[in-house]
Motif scaffolding. Structure first.
Motif, short mmCIF file in Angstrom:
data_model
loop_
_atom_site.label_atom_id
_atom_site.label_comp_id
_atom_site.label_asym_id
_atom_site.label_seq_id
_atom_site.Cartn_x
_atom_site.Cartn_y
_atom_site.Cartn_z
N MET A 1 0.84 -1.18 0.00
CA MET A 1 0.00 0.00 0.00
C MET A 1 0.88 1.25 0.00
O MET A 1 1.88 1.30 0.69
N ILE A 2 0.50 2.21 -0.77
CA ILE A 2 1.26 3.45 -0.89
C ILE A 2 0.93 4.36 0.28
O ILE A 2 -0.23 4.52 0.66
N TYR A 3 1.96 4.94 0.87
CA TYR A 3 1.76 5.90 1.96
C TYR A 3 2.38 7.21 1.55
O TYR A 3 3.51 7.21 1.07
N PRO A 4 1.77 8.29 1.72
CA PRO A 4 0.36 8.51 2.06
C PRO A 4 -0.52 8.26 0.84
O PRO A 4 -0.07 8.34 -0.29
N SER A 5 -1.79 7.99 1.09
CA SER A 5 -2.68 7.64 -0.01
C SER A 5 -3.02 8.89 -0.84
O SER A 5 -3.01 10.01 -0.35
N ILE A 6 -3.31 8.65 -2.09
CA ILE A 6 -3.63 9.73 -3.02
C ILE A 6 -4.88 10.48 -2.56
O ILE A 6 -4.95 11.70 -2.65
N ASP A 7 -5.86 9.77 -2.05
CA ASP A 7 -7.10 10.40 -1.60
C ASP A 7 -6.83 11.41 -0.49
O ASP A 7 -7.39 12.51 -0.49
N LYS A 8 -5.99 11.05 0.45
CA LYS A 8 -5.67 11.97 1.55
C LYS A 8 -4.84 13.16 1.06
O LYS A 8 -5.01 14.27 1.53
N LEU A 9 -3.93 12.90 0.13
CA LEU A 9 -3.11 13.98 -0.41
C LEU A 9 -3.95 14.99 -1.19
O LEU A 9 -3.68 16.18 -1.17
N LEU A 10 -4.98 14.49 -1.87
CA LEU A 10 -5.82 15.40 -2.66
C LEU A 10 -6.66 16.32 -1.79
O LEU A 10 -7.16 17.33 -2.27
N THR A 11 -6.80 16.01 -0.50
CA THR A 11 -7.47 16.95 0.40
C THR A 11 -6.56 18.13 0.72
O THR A 11 -7.04 19.19 1.09
N LYS A 12 -5.25 17.94 0.57
CA LYS A 12 -4.27 19.00 0.83
C LYS A 12 -3.99 19.84 -0.41
O LYS A 12 -3.66 21.01 -0.32
N VAL A 13 -4.09 19.19 -1.57
CA VAL A 13 -3.76 19.83 -2.85
C VAL A 13 -4.98 19.76 -3.75
O VAL A 13 -5.71 18.79 -3.71
N GLY A 14 -5.17 20.75 -4.57
CA GLY A 14 -6.37 20.85 -5.39
C GLY A 14 -6.54 19.81 -6.48
O GLY A 14 -7.65 19.38 -6.76
N SER A 15 -5.45 19.39 -7.12
CA SER A 15 -5.59 18.46 -8.23
C SER A 15 -4.40 17.51 -8.28
O SER A 15 -3.35 17.76 -7.68
N LYS A 16 -4.56 16.43 -9.03
CA LYS A 16 -3.49 15.46 -9.18
C LYS A 16 -2.29 16.07 -9.89
O LYS A 16 -1.14 15.77 -9.57
N TYR A 17 -2.56 16.93 -10.87
CA TYR A 17 -1.47 17.55 -11.63
C TYR A 17 -0.63 18.46 -10.75
O TYR A 17 0.60 18.44 -10.82
N LEU A 18 -1.27 19.22 -9.90
CA LEU A 18 -0.55 20.08 -8.98
C LEU A 18 0.24 19.25 -7.97
O LEU A 18 1.38 19.57 -7.64
N LEU A 19 -0.34 18.17 -7.50
CA LEU A 19 0.34 17.28 -6.57
C LEU A 19 1.62 16.71 -7.19
O LEU A 19 2.68 16.73 -6.56
N VAL A 20 1.53 16.25 -8.41
CA VAL A 20 2.70 15.68 -9.09
C VAL A 20 3.77 16.74 -9.28
O VAL A 20 4.96 16.50 -9.05
N HIS A 21 3.36 17.94 -9.68
CA HIS A 21 4.31 19.03 -9.92
C HIS A 21 5.04 19.40 -8.64
O HIS A 21 6.27 19.52 -8.63
N ILE A 22 4.32 19.57 -7.56
CA ILE A 22 4.93 19.97 -6.28
C ILE A 22 5.84 18.86 -5.75
O ILE A 22 6.96 19.14 -5.30
N ALA A 23 5.39 17.63 -5.81
CA ALA A 23 6.19 16.51 -5.30
C ALA A 23 7.47 16.34 -6.12
O ALA A 23 8.54 16.09 -5.55
N ALA A 24 7.39 16.50 -7.42
CA ALA A 24 8.57 16.36 -8.27
C ALA A 24 9.59 17.46 -7.98
O ALA A 24 10.80 17.20 -7.89
#
Length: 64
Positions: A1-24
């Motif tokens: 299982m991936i930690y932290p989960s994508i669902d929980k991360l998306l509550t912190k960040v608006g979109s998946k694209y923004l999440l990927v950009h910030i994490a990278a």
């Protein structure tokens, strides 16, 4: 299982694209500077991208 989960991360960040950009960007910054927001023992992940996601989850990286 991936930690932290994508669902929980998306509550912190608006979109998946923004999440990927910030994490990278943060992962690259960790690679270059070896500066961590938490002590290395607190991270569950050994890889920088996982550590960047954990920092986002812990609100150590602010998203505007």
């Amino acid at each position: 299982m991936i930690y932290p989960s994508i669902d929980k991360l998306l509550t912190k960040v608006g979109s998946k694209y923004l999440l990927v950009h910030i994490a990278a960007r943060r992962s690259k910054e960790i690679s270059e500077t070896k500066h961590y927001q938490m002590s290395e023992e607190k991270y569950k992940s050994k890889k920088n991208i996982g550590r960047a996601l954990e920092e986002i989850m812990e609100d150590l990286i602010r998203v505007d």
